[in-house]
Every structure is written in C-alpha cells, then in structure tokens.
Design a protein around this motif. Structure first.
Motif, PDB file in Angstrom:
ATOM      1  N   LEU A 122       0.651  -1.403  -0.106  1.00 34.48           N
ATOM      2  CA  LEU A 122       0.342  -0.367   0.078  1.00 34.48           C
ATOM      3  C   LEU A 122       0.831   1.494   0.198  1.00 34.48           C
ATOM      4  O   LEU A 122       1.556   1.895   1.236  1.00 34.48           O
ATOM      5  CB  LEU A 122      -1.339   0.393   1.003  1.00 34.48           C
ATOM      6  N   GLY A 123       1.354   1.911  -1.105  1.00 30.19           N
ATOM      7  CA  GLY A 123       2.082   2.464  -1.125  1.00 30.19           C
ATOM      8  C   GLY A 123       1.193   4.177  -1.529  1.00 30.19           C
ATOM      9  O   GLY A 123      -0.065   4.057  -1.690  1.00 30.19           O
ATOM     10  N   THR A 124       1.830   5.445  -0.854  1.00 32.46           N
ATOM     11  CA  THR A 124       1.674   6.546  -1.252  1.00 32.46           C
ATOM     12  C   THR A 124       1.446   7.400  -2.833  1.00 32.46           C
ATOM     13  O   THR A 124      -0.087   7.160  -2.724  1.00 32.46           O
ATOM     14  CB  THR A 124       2.285   7.597  -0.853  1.00 32.46           C
ATOM     15  N   THR A 125       1.828   6.941  -3.633  1.00 35.83           N
ATOM     16  CA  THR A 125       1.579   6.565  -4.960  1.00 35.83           C
ATOM     17  C   THR A 125       0.600   5.656  -5.663  1.00 35.83           C
ATOM     18  O   THR A 125       0.246   6.149  -6.882  1.00 35.83           O
ATOM     19  CB  THR A 125       2.863   6.631  -5.604  1.00 35.83           C
ATOM     20  N   THR A 126       1.038   4.595  -5.306  1.00 33.30           N
ATOM     21  CA  THR A 126       0.585   3.203  -6.309  1.00 33.30           C
ATOM     22  C   THR A 126       0.415   2.578  -5.068  1.00 33.30           C
ATOM     23  O   THR A 126       0.562   1.823  -3.935  1.00 33.30           O
ATOM     24  CB  THR A 126       1.436   2.604  -7.175  1.00 33.30           C
ATOM     25  N   ILE A 127      -0.862   1.051  -5.513  1.00 32.02           N
ATOM     26  CA  ILE A 127      -1.450   0.067  -5.064  1.00 32.02           C
ATOM     27  C   ILE A 127      -0.443  -1.338  -5.154  1.00 32.02           C
ATOM     28  O   ILE A 127      -1.514  -1.574  -6.412  1.00 32.02           O
ATOM     29  CB  ILE A 127      -2.535   0.321  -4.136  1.00 32.02           C
ATOM     30  N   ALA A 128      -0.205  -2.032  -5.011  1.00 30.18           N
ATOM     31  CA  ALA A 128      -0.382  -3.362  -5.995  1.00 30.18           C
ATOM     32  C   ALA A 128      -0.058  -4.507  -5.399  1.00 30.18           C
ATOM     33  O   ALA A 128       0.043  -4.068  -3.680  1.00 30.18           O
ATOM     34  CB  ALA A 128       1.480  -3.747  -5.930  1.00 30.18           C
ATOM     35  N   ASP A 261       5.651  -0.488   6.466  1.00 27.56           N
ATOM     36  CA  ASP A 261       6.694  -1.159   5.326  1.00 27.56           C
ATOM     37  C   ASP A 261       8.238  -1.739   5.237  1.00 27.56           C
ATOM     38  O   ASP A 261       8.962  -2.400   5.215  1.00 27.56           O
ATOM     39  CB  ASP A 261       6.781   0.027   4.311  1.00 27.56           C
ATOM     40  N   THR A 262       8.934  -1.107   6.503  1.00 29.14           N
ATOM     41  CA  THR A 262      10.156  -1.352   6.887  1.00 29.14           C
ATOM     42  C   THR A 262      10.117  -1.961   7.552  1.00 29.14           C
ATOM     43  O   THR A 262      10.747  -2.967   7.280  1.00 29.14           O
ATOM     44  CB  THR A 262      10.652   0.759   7.683  1.00 29.14           C
ATOM     45  N   VAL A 263       8.989  -2.679   8.312  1.00 25.06           N
ATOM     46  CA  VAL A 263       9.211  -3.452   9.770  1.00 25.06           C
ATOM     47  C   VAL A 263       8.745  -5.301   8.172  1.00 25.06           C
ATOM     48  O   VAL A 263       9.839  -6.336   8.148  1.00 25.06           O
ATOM     49  CB  VAL A 263       7.794  -3.639   9.819  1.00 25.06           C
ATOM     50  N   LEU A 285      13.436   2.832  -1.545  1.00 24.78           N
ATOM     51  CA  LEU A 285      13.520   4.224  -2.396  1.00 24.78           C
ATOM     52  C   LEU A 285      11.970   4.384  -3.213  1.00 24.78           C
ATOM     53  O   LEU A 285      11.860   3.647  -4.501  1.00 24.78           O
ATOM     54  CB  LEU A 285      14.680   4.144  -3.450  1.00 24.78           C
ATOM     55  N   GLY A 286      10.840   5.175  -2.232  1.00 25.68           N
ATOM     56  CA  GLY A 286       9.978   5.357  -3.412  1.00 25.68           C
ATOM     57  C   GLY A 286       9.697   6.475  -3.207  1.00 25.68           C
ATOM     58  O   GLY A 286      10.015   7.838  -3.275  1.00 25.68           O
ATOM     59  N   THR A 287       8.033   6.866  -3.109  1.00 28.13           N
ATOM     60  CA  THR A 287       7.648   8.596  -3.352  1.00 28.13           C
ATOM     61  C   THR A 287       7.836   8.845  -1.768  1.00 28.13           C
ATOM     62  O   THR A 287       8.625   9.972  -1.706  1.00 28.13           O
ATOM     63  CB  THR A 287       5.914   8.419  -2.797  1.00 28.13           C
ATOM     64  N   LEU A 301      17.961   3.965  11.407  1.00 22.05           N
ATOM     65  CA  LEU A 301      17.172   4.019  10.950  1.00 22.05           C
ATOM     66  C   LEU A 301      16.732   5.274  10.452  1.00 22.05           C
ATOM     67  O   LEU A 301      16.657   6.306  11.268  1.00 22.05           O
ATOM     68  CB  LEU A 301      15.595   3.438  11.402  1.00 22.05           C
ATOM     69  N   ALA A 302      16.115   6.132   9.184  1.00 19.51           N
ATOM     70  CA  ALA A 302      15.848   7.133   8.608  1.00 19.51           C
ATOM     71  C   ALA A 302      14.992   7.129   7.248  1.00 19.51           C
ATOM     72  O   ALA A 302      14.816   6.300   7.263  1.00 19.51           O
ATOM     73  CB  ALA A 302      17.558   7.745   8.635  1.00 19.51           C
ATOM     74  N   SER A 303      13.981   7.979   7.690  1.00 17.97           N
ATOM     75  CA  SER A 303      13.238   8.243   6.468  1.00 17.97           C
ATOM     76  C   SER A 303      12.962   9.381   6.208  1.00 17.97           C
ATOM     77  O   SER A 303      13.760  11.118   6.931  1.00 17.97           O
ATOM     78  CB  SER A 303      11.956   7.569   6.903  1.00 17.97           C
TER      79      SER A 303
END
Length: 306
Positions: A122-128, A261-263, A285-287, A301-303
């Motif tokens: 479940l991404g910010t731009t796309t959902i796969a 998503d990181t988990v 590396l995404g949105t 960890l960082a974002s």
C-alpha cells in the motif's frame, strides 16, 4: 467544458474531483503549489492574493485562477489545463458495506494452507497486490493501481493537511483506500476465476501514514514535531466483507515515518538472506525513502521524502 451546478458550496477543485476528474495538487489545498489552476472562459472572478502570488499577469489576464481557492457560481464556466478522468475509478453503485473493514469473529482461526493469500504493498502513489497459492507457495498474478488519494495531494504532507481540515475529509481518504483494495481483490479473483471464500489471508505493508488512513485513525500528529504517530500498532483485527474467510494482517509501525513497510522489508531481508553480515544497508526508495543501516547488530533507521 464544465458548467456550474446549483447549490454547490465547495471549490472548483472539490467539484472536479467529485466528478471523477484528477487535478494535480501537491499542497493539500493550501494554495502554495499552483498546479490545480483552472481557466475561466466565462465570468472569471477577481483574483485573490494567492492567485497573484502563484500566477503570472498574463495567466491572470487570460482567466486563470487557483482551483483550490475559488468557488463555482452560477453563470461561470471553466476549461481546465489538464482534465483527465480517473481511469481507476470504482463503480459508483457498489454497496458501501463491501468497502468497510469489519472486525472478524474468526480472527484467531488458523490458516489451513490449502487456499490462497494476497500480499498488498500500500504505497503513497501506487498500490500493488499479488495473489499467491499458499502451499506449495507460488505467485499466480499481480496487479497495480494508482492510489486514488492522490487527488487530494501527491505527497503525505498534503494529504495530512487535507485530513486535518475535517472529519469528513479523513473519512474520504479512508474510503478511497478501501475502494482501491476492493478493486484489486476483485481483479485478482476474476482473472483467476476464484471464489472469495478461497482467500485465507491478506497481508498489507504500508508506511505509517497509510496505515493510519487505512484504519480510519487520523494521523495529523505526524505533520508536526516530534512526529509521533497516534498508534504504533494499528487497531486489529479487521476483516473485509469481500473476503469473508480471510485473516488480515497489517505490519505494525515502528515510529514516526518508519512504518509497516520498513518492518516488512526487514522481515523479508532476514528470511531470504540468513545469516546476514555484520554490516549492511537497506534502502527503500519510493515516494518516501526509508534507510536502515546495520552496524554490528545495531540498527540505525531514518526516513525522508524521496
């Protein structure tokens, strides 16, 4: 051309998106990006301060205004710069009950392993989404759609700003995610000629903000320092009426913008590459971008926005 309907109290941006059109917007309606500009071809209103700030004199003279700042009135007509209908819209007559997550009575039921599972990114731009046979494990199909929330901002901060304006806005963002998931589930089932009852499990990986939007929890605290999420572990269990037998699992958040998503990335890494070296670097590396640096067993960890 789009004419103005009667008794409409929102902005031109609200009107167009409600009709299924997608106007670019990256500021959540704050009037700071200028990407949702529209062109009046009849009875253009006087420019506002935001119009003067974001648009050129020539644009203003030609009837251009910010769609997020002007309300439509009778007698006005516009023609937008880019008015592309959303191709991923869901059938309007779908029963709303099919789009709502419900608590499962059988959440603690064990998975038999004889059916199928769905993995969702479940991404910010796309959902796969991928459809899997559970035993023996085999990927059968994948499908991707654009995240319909993008009509309310291209990035997370814009959507947080939109959610902060009202509880109704927050509900809209949640409903859009549920609609997108329903469309993905239906697509996968139809293409493989499967019954919804054959889906035993659904796993969802998402960033912290998307996790909260999905669960109907307003994550506005993530828009301000110290960026603490309302929930580290979202409220469980959930179910979806389209998949009545499925057990849902949403990867938990860590902290701030380090989410499920990181988990899921760390779980995959430890599953596929065992044993791991003492020092390694993981980059998603995404949105949005998440980075995990391992140094002798200690994780850093960082974002950040990509």
């Amino acid at each position: 051309m789009i004419s103005v309907p009667d008794n409409f109290s929102g902005t031109w941006y609200d009107l167009l998106t409600s009709k299924g059109y997608h106007l670019p917007q990256s500021c959540g309606g704050a009037g700071l990006c200028g990407t949702c500009k529209i062109q009046y071809i009849k009875n253009a209103p006087k420019p506002m301060d935001d119009d003067f700030y974001m648009l050129t004199e020539d644009e203003l003279a030609c009837g251009w205004r910010l769609g997020c700042k002007h309300q439509p009135h009778l007698g006005e007509m516009i023609q937008t710069q880019k008015l592309n209908a959303l191709t991923d819209s869901i059938q309007e007559n779908r029963n709303k009950n099919d789009l709502i997550f419900k608590k499962q009575k059988n959440y603690h039921r064990k998975i038999s392993g004889k059916g199928f599972g769905i993995a969702v990114d479940l991404g910010t731009t796309t959902i796969a989404a991928e459809l899997w046979q559970i035993n023996p494990p085999q990927r059968l199909q994948s499908h991707t759609v654009y995240n319909s929330q993008r009509k309310y901002g291209d990035d997370l901060i814009s959507r947080l700003a939109f959610a902060e304006k009202s509880a109704l806005n927050m509900e809209k963002l949640t409903d859009l995610l549920l609609q997108d998931l329903a469309a993905l589930f239906n697509k996968l089932l139809k293409n493989q000629n499967l019954s919804p009852d054959t889906i035993e499990s659904v796993t969802i990986s998402a960033n912290t903000v998307m996790n909260h939007f999905l669960c109907g929890i307003n994550p506005i605290s993530l828009a301000y320092p110290p960026y603490e999420p309302p929930q580290i572990q979202p409220i469980f269990p959930f179910g979806h009426s389209l998949l009545p037998q499925a057990k849902f699992f949403i990867f938990p958040n860590l902290y701030g913008y380090l989410g499920g998503d990181t988990v899921s990335n760390l779980l995959t890494l430890h599953t596929l590459f065992t044993p791991l070296p003492k020092n390694w670097l993981l980059i998603d590396l995404g949105t949005n971008c998440e980075i995990v640096l391992a140094n002798k067993g200690i994780y850093h960890l960082a974002s950040a926005a990509a």
